[in-house]
Design a protein around this motif. Sequence first.
Motif, short mmCIF file in Angstrom:
data_model
loop_
_atom_site.label_atom_id
_atom_site.label_comp_id
_atom_site.label_asym_id
_atom_site.label_seq_id
_atom_site.Cartn_x
_atom_site.Cartn_y
_atom_site.Cartn_z
N GLU A 10 0.85 -1.19 0.00
CA GLU A 10 0.00 0.00 0.00
C GLU A 10 0.89 1.24 0.00
O GLU A 10 1.86 1.30 0.75
CB GLU A 10 -0.88 0.00 1.26
CG GLU A 10 -1.92 1.07 1.30
CD GLU A 10 -3.19 0.69 0.55
OE1 GLU A 10 -3.91 1.62 0.15
OE2 GLU A 10 -3.47 -0.50 0.35
N ILE A 11 0.57 2.19 -0.87
CA ILE A 11 1.28 3.47 -0.89
C ILE A 11 0.27 4.57 -0.65
O ILE A 11 -0.80 4.60 -1.26
CB ILE A 11 2.01 3.69 -2.24
CG1 ILE A 11 3.10 2.63 -2.42
CG2 ILE A 11 2.61 5.09 -2.31
CD1 ILE A 11 3.90 2.74 -3.70
N LYS A 12 0.60 5.48 0.26
CA LYS A 12 -0.32 6.57 0.61
C LYS A 12 -0.20 7.71 -0.39
O LYS A 12 0.36 8.77 -0.10
CB LYS A 12 -0.06 7.04 2.04
CG LYS A 12 -0.40 5.98 3.05
CD LYS A 12 -0.20 6.44 4.47
CE LYS A 12 -0.56 5.30 5.41
NZ LYS A 12 -0.35 5.64 6.79
N ALA A 13 -0.70 7.45 -1.59
CA ALA A 13 -0.73 8.43 -2.68
C ALA A 13 -1.75 7.92 -3.68
O ALA A 13 -2.13 6.75 -3.65
CB ALA A 13 0.65 8.55 -3.33
N SER A 14 -2.19 8.81 -4.54
CA SER A 14 -3.18 8.42 -5.54
C SER A 14 -2.56 7.53 -6.62
O SER A 14 -1.34 7.57 -6.83
CB SER A 14 -3.77 9.67 -6.20
OG SER A 14 -2.80 10.27 -7.04
N GLN A 17 -0.40 9.59 -8.88
CA GLN A 17 0.90 9.95 -8.33
C GLN A 17 1.86 8.76 -8.37
O GLN A 17 3.04 8.91 -8.70
CB GLN A 17 0.75 10.46 -6.90
CG GLN A 17 0.04 11.79 -6.82
CD GLN A 17 -0.38 12.14 -5.39
OE1 GLN A 17 -0.86 11.29 -4.64
NE2 GLN A 17 -0.21 13.41 -5.04
N VAL A 18 1.35 7.57 -8.06
CA VAL A 18 2.19 6.37 -8.08
C VAL A 18 2.64 6.07 -9.51
O VAL A 18 3.81 5.81 -9.77
CB VAL A 18 1.47 5.16 -7.46
CG1 VAL A 18 2.30 3.89 -7.61
CG2 VAL A 18 1.14 5.43 -5.99
N SER A 98 -7.00 1.94 -6.63
CA SER A 98 -7.28 2.98 -5.64
C SER A 98 -7.92 2.35 -4.40
O SER A 98 -8.78 1.47 -4.51
CB SER A 98 -8.22 4.03 -6.24
OG SER A 98 -8.46 5.06 -5.31
N VAL A 101 -7.13 4.62 1.52
CA VAL A 101 -5.97 5.34 2.07
C VAL A 101 -4.89 5.64 1.06
O VAL A 101 -3.85 6.18 1.39
CB VAL A 101 -5.35 4.56 3.27
CG1 VAL A 101 -6.32 4.48 4.43
CG2 VAL A 101 -4.91 3.18 2.84
N GLY A 102 -5.10 5.26 -0.21
CA GLY A 102 -4.09 5.52 -1.23
C GLY A 102 -4.21 4.58 -2.40
O GLY A 102 -5.23 4.52 -3.06
N THR A 103 -3.16 3.78 -2.61
CA THR A 103 -3.11 2.88 -3.77
C THR A 103 -2.53 1.53 -3.36
O THR A 103 -1.48 1.46 -2.74
CB THR A 103 -2.24 3.49 -4.88
OG1 THR A 103 -2.76 4.77 -5.23
CG2 THR A 103 -2.20 2.61 -6.12
N VAL A 145 5.84 13.55 -4.25
CA VAL A 145 4.46 14.06 -4.12
C VAL A 145 4.46 15.43 -3.49
O VAL A 145 5.18 15.76 -2.64
CB VAL A 145 3.57 13.08 -3.30
CG1 VAL A 145 2.23 13.68 -3.00
CG2 VAL A 145 3.44 11.78 -4.04
#
Length: 145
Positions: A10-14, A17-18, A98, A101-103, A145
Amino acid sequence: MAVSSSHTSEIKASPEQVMAAIAAVDRLPEWSSAHKSVTIESTHPDGLPHRVRMTVSIIGITDEQVVDYQWNGTESMSWTLVESSQQRQQDGAYALVSTAVGTSVEFSLTIDPKIPLPGFLVKKAQKMAVETASKGLAAFVAKTV
């Protein structure tokens, strides 16, 4: 013999953005210690990298590779090995979904070395690639970001 692995993180970005971070292929050496140099040789009509030449060093083996990238919006990207001094096959992919919390990022990789390697070395190389694809990418996304 080809070996495959995959990992989801999980990455905390859209997803946008990823994917933008993934698409910055020329910046791979900033977040992947295995990538020593990267040169984009051609791009798709939308400007995304298509054919890329790179020098990769992992578990003490240096490889000169040429890979072709394919892109599917912010949903996924994949690459296929075209030339390599050390591998017969390499296919990799990122799939992004998506989340609240992110992606969610699924990374998959299949490699087939030209020279016989002990299983523990192949597993070590895979583990390093998966860690880079998750932790390295997440750190790079956070920085950009």
